[in-house]
Scaffold this motif. Structure first.
Motif, PDB file in Angstrom:
ATOM      1  N   ILE A 527      86.268  86.242  91.010  1.00 54.02           N
ATOM      2  CA  ILE A 527      86.768  85.975  92.261  1.00 54.02           C
ATOM      3  C   ILE A 527      87.879  85.224  92.346  1.00 54.02           C
ATOM      4  O   ILE A 527      89.031  85.517  93.013  1.00 54.02           O
ATOM      5  N   GLU A 528      88.017  84.000  91.679  1.00 52.20           N
ATOM      6  CA  GLU A 528      89.156  83.221  91.589  1.00 52.20           C
ATOM      7  C   GLU A 528      90.476  83.877  91.022  1.00 52.20           C
ATOM      8  O   GLU A 528      91.433  83.871  91.794  1.00 52.20           O
ATOM      9  N   LYS A 529      90.134  84.767  90.059  1.00 55.04           N
ATOM     10  CA  LYS A 529      91.297  85.495  89.552  1.00 55.04           C
ATOM     11  C   LYS A 529      91.787  86.475  90.766  1.00 55.04           C
ATOM     12  O   LYS A 529      92.975  86.564  90.886  1.00 55.04           O
ATOM     13  N   ARG A 530      90.764  87.025  91.405  1.00 56.13           N
ATOM     14  CA  ARG A 530      91.257  87.943  92.401  1.00 56.13           C
ATOM     15  C   ARG A 530      91.941  87.263  93.636  1.00 56.13           C
ATOM     16  O   ARG A 530      92.946  87.771  94.239  1.00 56.13           O
ATOM     17  N   MET A 531      91.462  86.227  93.808  1.00 56.66           N
ATOM     18  CA  MET A 531      92.428  85.374  95.020  1.00 56.66           C
ATOM     19  C   MET A 531      93.816  85.123  94.596  1.00 56.66           C
ATOM     20  O   MET A 531      94.614  84.991  95.348  1.00 56.66           O
ATOM     21  N   SER A 532      93.956  85.003  93.299  1.00 60.22           N
ATOM     22  CA  SER A 532      95.494  84.757  92.898  1.00 60.22           C
ATOM     23  C   SER A 532      96.101  86.087  92.810  1.00 60.22           C
ATOM     24  O   SER A 532      97.434  86.084  93.376  1.00 60.22           O
ATOM     25  N   SER A 537      90.152  95.514  94.631  1.00 60.34           N
ATOM     26  CA  SER A 537      89.548  97.041  94.238  1.00 60.34           C
ATOM     27  C   SER A 537      88.270  96.842  93.706  1.00 60.34           C
ATOM     28  O   SER A 537      87.847  95.848  92.988  1.00 60.34           O
ATOM     29  N   GLY A 538      87.337  97.855  94.063  1.00 54.43           N
ATOM     30  CA  GLY A 538      85.938  97.733  93.416  1.00 54.43           C
ATOM     31  C   GLY A 538      85.110  96.826  94.175  1.00 54.43           C
ATOM     32  O   GLY A 538      83.934  96.847  93.780  1.00 54.43           O
ATOM     33  N   LEU A 539      85.336  96.051  95.181  1.00 55.64           N
ATOM     34  CA  LEU A 539      84.374  95.033  95.762  1.00 55.64           C
ATOM     35  C   LEU A 539      83.476  95.630  96.654  1.00 55.64           C
ATOM     36  O   LEU A 539      84.049  96.682  97.477  1.00 55.64           O
ATOM     37  N   ASP A 540      82.690  95.042  97.033  1.00 56.08           N
ATOM     38  CA  ASP A 540      81.648  95.326  98.125  1.00 56.08           C
ATOM     39  C   ASP A 540      82.439  94.982  99.421  1.00 56.08           C
ATOM     40  O   ASP A 540      83.459  94.159  99.338  1.00 56.08           O
ATOM     41  N   GLY A 541      82.246  95.497 100.458  1.00 57.00           N
ATOM     42  CA  GLY A 541      82.697  95.530 101.621  1.00 57.00           C
ATOM     43  C   GLY A 541      83.017  94.101 102.448  1.00 57.00           C
ATOM     44  O   GLY A 541      83.942  93.451 102.769  1.00 57.00           O
ATOM     45  N   SER A 542      81.829  93.346 102.249  1.00 57.95           N
ATOM     46  CA  SER A 542      81.754  92.036 102.777  1.00 57.95           C
ATOM     47  C   SER A 542      82.510  91.159 101.881  1.00 57.95           C
ATOM     48  O   SER A 542      83.491  90.209 102.361  1.00 57.95           O
ATOM     49  N   THR A 543      82.397  90.937 100.546  1.00 55.51           N
ATOM     50  CA  THR A 543      83.396  90.329  99.780  1.00 55.51           C
ATOM     51  C   THR A 543      84.871  90.494  99.678  1.00 55.51           C
ATOM     52  O   THR A 543      85.496  89.726  99.852  1.00 55.51           O
ATOM     53  N   GLY A 545      86.162  91.733 102.582  1.00 54.54           N
ATOM     54  CA  GLY A 545      86.680  91.213 103.776  1.00 54.54           C
ATOM     55  C   GLY A 545      87.162  89.782 103.820  1.00 54.54           C
ATOM     56  O   GLY A 545      87.748  88.971 104.438  1.00 54.54           O
ATOM     57  N   LEU A 546      85.896  89.155 103.381  1.00 53.37           N
ATOM     58  CA  LEU A 546      85.857  87.569 103.253  1.00 53.37           C
ATOM     59  C   LEU A 546      87.301  87.113 102.526  1.00 53.37           C
ATOM     60  O   LEU A 546      88.054  86.148 102.777  1.00 53.37           O
ATOM     61  N   LEU A 547      87.535  87.932 101.239  1.00 55.37           N
ATOM     62  CA  LEU A 547      88.889  87.398 100.546  1.00 55.37           C
ATOM     63  C   LEU A 547      89.936  87.902 101.462  1.00 55.37           C
ATOM     64  O   LEU A 547      90.962  87.083 101.171  1.00 55.37           O
ATOM     65  N   ALA A 548      90.094  88.949 102.115  1.00 57.24           N
ATOM     66  CA  ALA A 548      91.224  89.179 102.719  1.00 57.24           C
ATOM     67  C   ALA A 548      91.443  88.234 103.983  1.00 57.24           C
ATOM     68  O   ALA A 548      92.628  87.597 104.117  1.00 57.24           O
ATOM     69  N   LYS A 549      90.402  87.660 104.403  1.00 54.00           N
ATOM     70  CA  LYS A 549      90.549  86.533 105.516  1.00 54.00           C
ATOM     71  C   LYS A 549      90.790  85.298 105.066  1.00 54.00           C
ATOM     72  O   LYS A 549      91.703  84.551 105.644  1.00 54.00           O
ATOM     73  N   LEU A 550      90.504  84.989 103.470  1.00 52.84           N
ATOM     74  CA  LEU A 550      90.781  83.787 103.154  1.00 52.84           C
ATOM     75  C   LEU A 550      92.395  83.648 102.560  1.00 52.84           C
ATOM     76  O   LEU A 550      93.093  82.563 102.651  1.00 52.84           O
ATOM     77  N   LYS A 551      92.855  84.950 102.536  1.00 56.67           N
ATOM     78  CA  LYS A 551      94.311  84.942 102.117  1.00 56.67           C
ATOM     79  C   LYS A 551      95.076  85.107 103.326  1.00 56.67           C
ATOM     80  O   LYS A 551      96.395  84.520 103.061  1.00 56.67           O
ATOM     81  N   ALA A 552      94.600  85.580 104.672  1.00 61.23           N
ATOM     82  CA  ALA A 552      95.648  85.700 105.679  1.00 61.23           C
ATOM     83  C   ALA A 552      95.976  84.282 106.176  1.00 61.23           C
ATOM     84  O   ALA A 552      95.334  83.400 106.133  1.00 61.23           O
TER      85      ALA A 552
END
Ligand code: F6P
Length: 552
Positions: A527-532, A537-543, A545-552
């Motif tokens: 997840i940390e790598k994906r945050m960078s 891709s390939g993640l469940d909808g909730s994860t 969604g949360l990552l998108a929100k944390l990035k916004a």
């Protein structure tokens, strides 16, 4: 049933014994309707029969849903599951942590320096051990010598730090067993702290924790203890690296004799089984221990250095001696008068037959405020398993949820639920008879509250079933120490260790691994790598969604 392979170390999974079936029948016929109030009314000696003195620790089990008939069946269960053989295998240094092919010998850390096989006071005397284990005796002696070769310099270092006027602050950086045990013990034994030094504990990878500590420190007055069995744990390594970077920026060598490592050798020490990794990190002062000490059983090892700094070498030796006295009790007392056995079996009775899902630990001593958190790791990391020692899925429940807060505070928070909620939660009151302060009135009022709460839980109060009705028959155990000292505290913690062993033993599980913590660790790296990278891709909808929100 026949397809289930036998457990290692001469064990039989509890549910496969005749005693388990007998207990189920006993529960269906009597146990489920048991009322402690009726039991007291018909048995004048119930308190005496169901209480027990063990080294430093007295326990009153009489307010539990328990009688001698139930206890006898539970003892059958222990015998038929091979608890004694399993215990003896642990004390013989057999590799009972089969998933990791390791012995389980935290008890050796508190064993006195010399043992002889024929001496009745040795950890090996009278133990019926498998022939394979006989070869281990020589190894155990070697390990015991190593324990003391490590303990002596560790305690000398603790004394050196205590005497070092320049060091005013000690920061322990560690997590899980490398934090909870030492932190709990330092708080518990605060009234024995004979040093004016401030001890800080940083565990969380959340930088707020380290930053809050560092902002009040001066590098030249600070000693960092990097405590990690593996020296790979991400939280500890992150905090240790940040502490080192902070130190390098802030350290002023007042002696003007700038050492090659810019003070790291004097201001950092590592407590670890992985000395090579500590050296590679740049720490040359190290105190080691061994793979046969589980992280959550490690406060007796070099991981206990902060405790030794706080209470001194003799205090630490007293702590070990108290624990060792409980080891001897567990190893040698007949099951019927063996307190860790009784408590572990009570846990099985409540979890598997009554179906209680949690246990509340309420220490009536504010210095024991971190005991519940410590027990959460000890019990839930040890016995929170869904498979037996062979990896077979278990058809019954294991570890209860352990939780709690000191009394009397808990009385003004969650005790409402304990008295009148819909779930029955066994409570463990831990009280200390004598206080170490001189404030008049407090101790008596504190103890009165502990006793009254246990009384109220059991006796209840009839009020026509309305808001003021207390159903009663709510079980509790009261654990009593005369004084909270290094020795009694050591005995108390060893009691809990062995109790967890007994329940895990009956459940047929390996209480000494912790694979359940691995998946989250691995995913956090991904997840940390994906945050960078922003790759969702390939993640469940909730994860996602949360990552998108944390990035916004
Ligand atoms: O949380 C898992 C765990 O492995 C615990 O069992 C252990 O006490 C903790 O991490 C810390 O491990 P270490 O001492 O190796 O840093």
């Amino acid at each position: 049933m026949s397809s289930i392979p036998p457990l290692p170390n001469r064990r039989t999974r509890g549910d496969l014994t005749a005693a388990w079936a007998a207990l189920q029948q006993h529960f269906d016929e009597q146990g489920k309707n048991f009322d402690a109030r009726d039991a007291f009314a018909t048995d004048a000696n119930r308190f005496e029969t169901l209480s027990q003195q063990a080294p430093y620790v007295f326990a009153d089990l009489s307010k539990n849903r328990l009688d001698t008939a139930t206890q006898a069946l539970l003892m059958d269960l222990a015998r038929q599951s091979g608890v004694e053989a399993h215990r003896d295998a642990m004390f013989a240094g057999e590799k009972i942590n089969n998933a990791e092919n390791r012995a389980v010998m935290h008890w050796l850390l508190r064993t006195a320096e010399s043992i002889e096989n024929n001496d009745s006071n040795t950890p090996l005397a009278g133990v019926s051990i498998a022939s394979s284990a006989i070869n281990n005796i020589a190894n155990i002696k070697t390990d015991l010598a190593l324990v003391h070769q490590t303990l002596t310099p560790m305690l000398a270092y603790a004394e050196q730090i205590r005497a070092d006027a320049q060091i005013t602050d000690i920061v322990n950086i560690g997590i899980g067993g490398s934090d909870l045990g030492p932190l709990m013990a330092v708080l518990a034994l605060d009234s024995f702290a004979t040093t004016g030094k401030r001890l800080h504990f940083v565990s969380n990878v959340d930088g707020h924790e380290l930053a809050a500590v560092l902002k009040n420190l001066k590098a030249e007055n600070t000693l960092f203890l990097v405590a990690s069995k593996t020296f790979t744990t991400i939280e500890t390594m992150t905090n240790a690296l940040s502490a080192k970077a902070w130190f390098e920026v802030n350290y002023v060598d007042k002696s003007n004799l700038l050492t090659k490592d810019k003070g790291i050798s004097r201001h950092f020490a590592a407590l670890t089984t992985n000395v090579a990794a500590a050296n590679a990190f740049g720490i040359s002062t190290t105190f080691g221990f061994w793979d046969w000490v589980g992280g959550r059983y490690s406060l007796w090892s070099a991981i206990g250095l902060p405790i030794a700094v706080a209470i001194g070498a003799q205090g630490f030796r007293d702590l070990l001696a108290g624990a060792s006295a409980m080891d001897e009790h567990f190893r040698t007392a007949p099951l019927e008068s063996n307190l860790p056995v009784k408590l572990g079996l009570l846990d099985v009775w409540y979890r598997n037959f009554h179906g209680f899902t949690s246990r509340c630990v309420a220490p009536y001593h504010s210095a024991l405020k971190r005991l519940p958190a410590y027990l959460q790791q000890l019990e839930m990391e040890s016995n929170g398993k869904q498979v037996d020692a062979n990896g077979e899925l278990l058809p019954f429940s294991t570890s209860a949820v352990v939780w709690g807060e000191p009394g009397t505070n808990g009385q003004h928070a969650f005790f409402q639920m304990l008295h009148q909620g819909t779930d029955v939660v066994p409570v463990e009151f831990i009280a200390v008879k004598n206080a170490r302060h001189n404030l008049p009135g407090h101790q008596q009022r504190l103890l009165a509250n502990a006793v009254a709460q246990a009384q109220a839980l059991m006796m209840g109060k009839k009020d026509d079933g309305g808001h003021k009705n207390f159903p009663g028959n709510r079980p509790s155990t009261t654990i009593l120490l005369e004084n909270l000292t290094p020795a009694s505290f050591g005995a108390l913690i060893a009691l809990y260790e062995h109790r967890v062993f007994v329940a895990g033993s009956v459940w047929g599980i390996n209480s000494f691994d912790q694979w359940g913590v691995e998946l989250g660790k691995v995913l956090a790296v991904d997840i940390e790598k994906r945050m960078s990278s922003g790759d969702l891709s390939g993640l469940d909808g909730s994860t996602r969604g949360l990552l998108a929100k944390l990035k916004a």
